[in-house]
Design a protein around this motif. Structure first.
Motif, short mmCIF file in Angstrom:
data_model
loop_
_atom_site.label_atom_id
_atom_site.label_comp_id
_atom_site.label_asym_id
_atom_site.label_seq_id
_atom_site.Cartn_x
_atom_site.Cartn_y
_atom_site.Cartn_z
N HIS A 102 0.84 -1.20 0.00
CA HIS A 102 0.00 0.00 0.00
C HIS A 102 0.88 1.25 0.00
O HIS A 102 1.88 1.30 0.69
N HIS A 104 1.04 4.58 1.26
CA HIS A 104 0.40 5.37 2.31
C HIS A 104 0.59 6.86 2.03
O HIS A 104 1.71 7.36 2.05
N TRP A 140 4.96 6.94 2.55
CA TRP A 140 5.61 5.66 2.79
C TRP A 140 4.82 4.52 2.18
O TRP A 140 3.75 4.74 1.62
N HIS A 142 3.87 0.12 2.69
CA HIS A 142 3.98 -1.03 3.60
C HIS A 142 2.95 -2.08 3.21
O HIS A 142 1.97 -1.78 2.53
N HIS A 144 -0.20 -4.42 3.67
CA HIS A 144 -1.52 -4.10 4.25
C HIS A 144 -2.39 -5.34 4.24
O HIS A 144 -3.60 -5.26 4.05
N HIS A 426 -6.32 7.01 10.14
CA HIS A 426 -5.75 7.19 8.81
C HIS A 426 -6.81 6.96 7.74
O HIS A 426 -7.63 6.07 7.87
N HIS A 428 -7.22 6.50 3.48
CA HIS A 428 -6.50 6.24 2.24
C HIS A 428 -6.83 7.26 1.15
O HIS A 428 -7.92 7.85 1.14
N HIS A 478 -8.75 3.60 9.04
CA HIS A 478 -8.46 2.70 10.16
C HIS A 478 -7.56 3.35 11.19
O HIS A 478 -6.94 4.39 10.94
N HIS A 480 -4.08 3.43 12.95
CA HIS A 480 -2.74 3.00 12.50
C HIS A 480 -1.91 2.38 13.61
O HIS A 480 -0.72 2.11 13.42
CU1 C2O Z 1 -0.37 3.10 6.37
CU2 C2O Z 1 -4.06 1.75 5.52
O1 C2O Z 1 -2.18 2.31 5.98
#
Ligand code: C2O
Ligand code: CU
Ligand code: CU
Length: 496
Positions: A102, A104, A140, A142, A144, A426, A428, A478, A480
């Motif tokens: 993902h 971010h 960044w 990462h 998911h 957070h 998206h 969500h 984090h």
């Molecule tokens: Cu850094 Cu849905 O995430």
């Protein structure tokens, strides 16, 4: 070793080292030079390879720790993308379990967002093309994977992503010299030098915290900087730990960027709170040539203010008795030279205040750990609960249920509430403007654009989406704290 970790690491080529050899070597090795991650320029159209692999990394002298990463054993390269260009990536999964990747903070459609529906099976590849059209800044990437994000990030599936913007100028920009990426994480090690982790009981409720602080994968490293203005790009890539950062000599620093790009002008600070998922850019003046140490206050984000008792987990060794601990150090190299000689009064290429206008709709989100606490107690004093029970608006994340349907291009006011402890919320695919917290109205010039905000009681934000996501690949919102996210404190929404 727990089953979860075994799956992730199997086939990584990691061999068990002789325990006797390792036992004497498990002292923390602070003070190594700050590792500067390699840069991968994802600006081309050729397809940038990002390969999830297993390997070994020496965090502690003489002991090999089994980890995973992208293109390297722990974490990944710094990906650089350019505003106005497209980035084509080829993500290959060489691990034995499915992952996702993902981006971010990137404003991209659901199809390429890399959320939990975009699973990359072992041996498979995923080739998204990202059209980069947003303010330059520090972002960044990462894994998911649903219910596995905490483990994946903990073992190393994360990295920094920089969006370069031709509109930005006048800031230090020599990568690794006066423009430093700093990925801050906490980890715990077991007696053999392997990473220790738990996601049950107290570690689920508070989120997992380790007692060793890593920056770019090294324990409390030392950066060597020129005697002048240096730009720091900080990313809290920890699973759960909230840092309150400051220098041991209480020196001033100037915040120039947040999650969504640069601020209109530098904001003078002596302390900054950085929650998991958040980024900040600073300018720090090292022309006094004095060495300095970056410290953090302890994380007091515990359910009901710690009243549950015994839930704080291990804290890093305190430097001064009040719980503050070391993050990294800075030393000045008098032979080097800095790019800028004065603090700019304003910042060219700052992210503009969005013209949100009046919100057409209000949504409420209530983040709650209550269900997991009760579930855990039911199974014997917080013993279980790893299976879920964390909720938003009373519901745990369900991959088959769309929680919200958001119209494209309309401004909405989202009111986010937390009970019992604070949660970094957070969203998206967009950057939002925080307009109010329980403490009062928020000044855009100081807060900037955000995609992750620490909600302690109540936050109001303005948000709008300009990319679509359908039911097959919806966007996520969500907490984090990754243990909370994995336990269900997440929801999904379409945009269209
Ligand atoms: Cu850094 Cu849905 O995430
Ligand atoms: Cu995200
Ligand atoms: Cu949370």
């Amino acid at each position: 070793m727990d089953v979860a970790r075994r799956t992730l690491l199997r086939g990584s080529g990691a061999a068990l080292a002789a325990p006797a050899l390792l036992r004497r070597a498990v002292a923390a090795q602070a003070g190594a030079p700050l590792p500067i991650p390699p840069v991968v320029d994802a600006d081309g159209t050729g397809g940038t390879l990002l390969e999830a692999i297993g390997g070994e990394h020496e965090f502690l002298a003489g002991s090999r720790t089994r980890v995973v990463g992208f293109n390297q054993p722990f974490l990944g390269p710094v990906l650089r993308m350019r505003r106005g260009h497209s980035a084509r990536l080829q993500v290959r999964n060489r691990l034995r379990e499915p992952i996702t990747v993902h981006w971010h903070g990137l404003h991209v459609p659901g199809e390429v967002d890399g959320g939990p529906h975009s699973v990359i099976e072992p041996g498979a590849s995923w080739t998204p093309t990202l059209e980069i059209d947003q303010p330059g800044g520090t972002y960044w990437y990462h894994s998911h994977m649903h219910r596995r994000t905490a483990e994946h990030v903990y073992w190393g599936l994360a990295g920094m992503l920089i969006v370069d913007d031709p509109a930005q100028s006048g800031l230090p920009s020599r990568y690794g010299v006066d423009d430093l990426p700093l990925v801050i994480q906490d980890r715990a090690f077991d007696a053999r030098g392997d990473l220790a982790y738990s996601k049950r009981g107290p570690s689920l409720m508070t989120g997992f915290r380790g007692d060793r602080i890593l920056v770019n994968g090294a324990i409390e490293p030392v950066a060597t900087v020129p005697p002048g203005w240096v730009r720091l790009r900080l990313l809290n890539g920890s699973n759960a730990r909230i840092y309150t950062l400051f220098f041991d000599d209480e020196r001033e620093f100037h915040q120039i960027g947040t999650d969504g790009g640069l601020l209109p002008r530098p904001v003078s600070r002596r302390r900054l709170v950085l929650a998991p998922g958040e980024r900040a850019e600073w300018l720090v003046d090292f022309s006094d040539r004095g060495p300095t140490r970056l410290l953090s206050l302890p994380d007091r984000n515990l359910p009901m203010g710690g009243m549950m008792g015994g839930m704080s987990g291990a804290e890093p060794p305190s430097v001064n008795g009040d719980g503050a601990f070391g993050v990294m150090q800075f030393r000045v190299d008098g032979q080097a030279s800095a790019t800028i000689t004065a603090l700019p009064a304003s910042i060219a290429g700052a992210a503009p205040l969005p013209d949100f206008g009046e919100p057409v709709r209000r949504r409420r989100f209530e983040l709650d750990i209550h269900g997991a606490m009760m579930g855990g107690m039911g199974r014997g004093m917080m013993g279980g609960g790893a299976g879920g029970g964390m909720t938003i608006n009373g519901r745990s994340m369900d991959m088959g249920h769309i929680n919200e349907r958001v119209p494209l291009g309309q401004t909405e006011l989202w009111e986010v509430r937390s009970a019992m402890m604070a949660h970094p919320f957070h969203v998206h695919a967009t950057s939002f403007q925080v307009i109010r917290t329980s403490a009062g109205p928020v000044d855009f010039a100081e807060a900037g654009l955000k995609d992750t905000v620490l909600v302690d009681d109540r936050v109001e934000l303005l948000v709008r989406f300009r990319h679509r996501a359908d039911e097959r690949r919806p966007f996520m919102y969500h907490c984090h704290i990754l243990e909370h996210e994995d336990a269900g404190m997440m929801g999904q929404f379409t945009v269209g």
